[in-house]
Structure formats: C-alpha cells, structure tokens
Scaffold this motif. Sequence first.
Motif, PDB file in Angstrom:
ATOM      1  N   ASN A  20       8.344   7.263 102.828  1.00  0.00           N
ATOM      2  CA  ASN A  20       8.889   7.407 101.468  1.00  0.00           C
ATOM      3  C   ASN A  20       9.095   6.075 100.744  1.00  0.00           C
ATOM      4  O   ASN A  20      10.115   5.868 100.086  1.00  0.00           O
ATOM      5  CB  ASN A  20      10.198   8.199 101.488  1.00  0.00           C
ATOM      6  N   VAL A  21       8.123   5.169 100.850  1.00  0.00           N
ATOM      7  CA  VAL A  21       8.204   3.890 100.143  1.00  0.00           C
ATOM      8  C   VAL A  21       6.953   3.618  99.305  1.00  0.00           C
ATOM      9  O   VAL A  21       6.786   2.522  98.778  1.00  0.00           O
ATOM     10  CB  VAL A  21       8.429   2.705 101.121  1.00  0.00           C
ATOM     11  N   LEU A  22       6.071   4.618  99.158  1.00  0.00           N
ATOM     12  CA  LEU A  22       4.824   4.417  98.433  1.00  0.00           C
ATOM     13  C   LEU A  22       4.954   4.860  96.981  1.00  0.00           C
ATOM     14  O   LEU A  22       5.551   5.890  96.686  1.00  0.00           O
ATOM     15  CB  LEU A  22       3.687   5.198  99.096  1.00  0.00           C
ATOM     16  N   TRP A  23       4.374   4.061  96.092  1.00  0.00           N
ATOM     17  CA  TRP A  23       4.383   4.330  94.663  1.00  0.00           C
ATOM     18  C   TRP A  23       2.968   4.258  94.139  1.00  0.00           C
ATOM     19  O   TRP A  23       2.211   3.361  94.496  1.00  0.00           O
ATOM     20  CB  TRP A  23       5.251   3.309  93.939  1.00  0.00           C
ATOM     21  N   LEU A  24       2.588   5.190  93.286  1.00  0.00           N
ATOM     22  CA  LEU A  24       1.277   5.234  92.661  1.00  0.00           C
ATOM     23  C   LEU A  24       1.385   4.754  91.222  1.00  0.00           C
ATOM     24  O   LEU A  24       2.198   5.269  90.458  1.00  0.00           O
ATOM     25  CB  LEU A  24       0.720   6.659  92.687  1.00  0.00           C
ATOM     26  N   ASP A  25       0.574   3.779  90.864  1.00  0.00           N
ATOM     27  CA  ASP A  25       0.466   3.315  89.483  1.00  0.00           C
ATOM     28  C   ASP A  25      -0.868   3.837  88.951  1.00  0.00           C
ATOM     29  O   ASP A  25      -1.922   3.266  89.242  1.00  0.00           O
ATOM     30  CB  ASP A  25       0.496   1.793  89.435  1.00  0.00           C
ATOM     31  N   PRO A  26      -0.859   4.958  88.194  1.00  0.00           N
ATOM     32  CA  PRO A  26      -2.113   5.574  87.755  1.00  0.00           C
ATOM     33  C   PRO A  26      -2.863   4.740  86.720  1.00  0.00           C
ATOM     34  O   PRO A  26      -4.076   4.873  86.594  1.00  0.00           O
ATOM     35  CB  PRO A  26      -1.661   6.911  87.155  1.00  0.00           C
ATOM     36  N   ARG A  28      -3.191   1.320  86.703  1.00  0.00           N
ATOM     37  CA  ARG A  28      -3.952   0.294  87.425  1.00  0.00           C
ATOM     38  C   ARG A  28      -4.748   0.874  88.583  1.00  0.00           C
ATOM     39  O   ARG A  28      -5.575   0.185  89.164  1.00  0.00           O
ATOM     40  CB  ARG A  28      -3.009  -0.787  87.954  1.00  0.00           C
ATOM     41  N   GLY A  29      -4.494   2.124  88.963  1.00  0.00           N
ATOM     42  CA  GLY A  29      -5.198   2.735  90.081  1.00  0.00           C
ATOM     43  C   GLY A  29      -4.779   2.155  91.421  1.00  0.00           C
ATOM     44  O   GLY A  29      -5.594   2.008  92.329  1.00  0.00           O
ATOM     45  N   LEU A  30      -3.493   1.835  91.558  1.00  0.00           N
ATOM     46  CA  LEU A  30      -2.979   1.217  92.782  1.00  0.00           C
ATOM     47  C   LEU A  30      -1.889   2.053  93.429  1.00  0.00           C
ATOM     48  O   LEU A  30      -1.102   2.707  92.743  1.00  0.00           O
ATOM     49  CB  LEU A  30      -2.373  -0.153  92.480  1.00  0.00           C
ATOM     50  N   VAL A  31      -1.849   1.997  94.753  1.00  0.00           N
ATOM     51  CA  VAL A  31      -0.716   2.511  95.519  1.00  0.00           C
ATOM     52  C   VAL A  31      -0.075   1.287  96.159  1.00  0.00           C
ATOM     53  O   VAL A  31      -0.766   0.446  96.730  1.00  0.00           O
ATOM     54  CB  VAL A  31      -1.161   3.514  96.611  1.00  0.00           C
ATOM     55  N   LEU A  41      -6.286   0.214  96.383  1.00  0.00           N
ATOM     56  CA  LEU A  41      -6.912   0.783  95.195  1.00  0.00           C
ATOM     57  C   LEU A  41      -7.213   2.248  95.431  1.00  0.00           C
ATOM     58  O   LEU A  41      -7.585   2.642  96.532  1.00  0.00           O
ATOM     59  CB  LEU A  41      -8.217   0.052  94.874  1.00  0.00           C
ATOM     60  N   THR A  42      -7.067   3.052  94.393  1.00  0.00           N
ATOM     61  CA  THR A  42      -7.455   4.455  94.480  1.00  0.00           C
ATOM     62  C   THR A  42      -8.823   4.607  93.824  1.00  0.00           C
ATOM     63  O   THR A  42      -9.139   3.929  92.850  1.00  0.00           O
ATOM     64  CB  THR A  42      -6.447   5.368  93.772  1.00  0.00           C
ATOM     65  N   ILE A  43      -9.633   5.490  94.355  1.00  0.00           N
ATOM     66  CA  ILE A  43     -10.971   5.732  93.825  1.00  0.00           C
ATOM     67  C   ILE A  43     -11.067   7.200  93.452  1.00  0.00           C
ATOM     68  O   ILE A  43     -11.021   8.069  94.329  1.00  0.00           O
ATOM     69  CB  ILE A  43     -12.044   5.370  94.859  1.00  0.00           C
ATOM     70  N   PRO A  44     -11.191   7.496  92.145  1.00  0.00           N
ATOM     71  CA  PRO A  44     -11.289   8.909  91.734  1.00  0.00           C
ATOM     72  C   PRO A  44     -12.617   9.522  92.184  1.00  0.00           C
ATOM     73  O   PRO A  44     -13.619   8.821  92.311  1.00  0.00           O
ATOM     74  CB  PRO A  44     -11.195   8.846  90.212  1.00  0.00           C
ATOM     75  N   GLU A  45     -12.598  10.829  92.411  1.00  0.00           N
ATOM     76  CA  GLU A  45     -13.823  11.524  92.779  1.00  0.00           C
ATOM     77  C   GLU A  45     -14.711  11.664  91.545  1.00  0.00           C
ATOM     78  O   GLU A  45     -14.245  12.056  90.481  1.00  0.00           O
ATOM     79  CB  GLU A  45     -13.482  12.925  93.306  1.00  0.00           C
ATOM     80  N   PRO A  46     -16.007  11.338  91.665  1.00  0.00           N
ATOM     81  CA  PRO A  46     -16.902  11.459  90.513  1.00  0.00           C
ATOM     82  C   PRO A  46     -17.045  12.934  90.078  1.00  0.00           C
ATOM     83  O   PRO A  46     -17.112  13.822  90.921  1.00  0.00           O
ATOM     84  CB  PRO A  46     -18.246  10.922  91.004  1.00  0.00           C
TER      85      PRO A  46
END
Length: 51
Positions: A20-26, A28-31, A41-46
């Motif tokens: 319970n210490v993870l944060w998503l920044d949509p 910048r695409g970062l966790v 980095l997060t990678i969206p599905e095409p």
Amino acid sequence: MNSLAHFLDGLRCSVCGALNVLWLDPIRGLVECHECGQTALTIPEPGREDS
C-alpha cells in the motif's frame, strides 16, 4: 507525484516489498513507490480506449 496521482490499494512494491505505498501518476504514466522511491513507466495496450 502531483495531485492527480491515484493510490493503488492492495499492491506491493516489487523492489522493497512494502504494501500500500504505490501511486499512479496517469499524466506522466508513472507508478512510484513512496517507501523506496522506485519508479516504473506504464505502457498502455494498443487499441484500447478508456470509456
């Protein structure tokens, strides 16, 4: 992290193991782990669009 970041409840950091210490920044695409500072980095599905 900015004010638009979302808390990721119930997930564990794979680096330090903290829960319970993870944060998503949509924007910048970062966790980010607020325990150890690791980022990923997060990678969206095409072809997948948000509704």
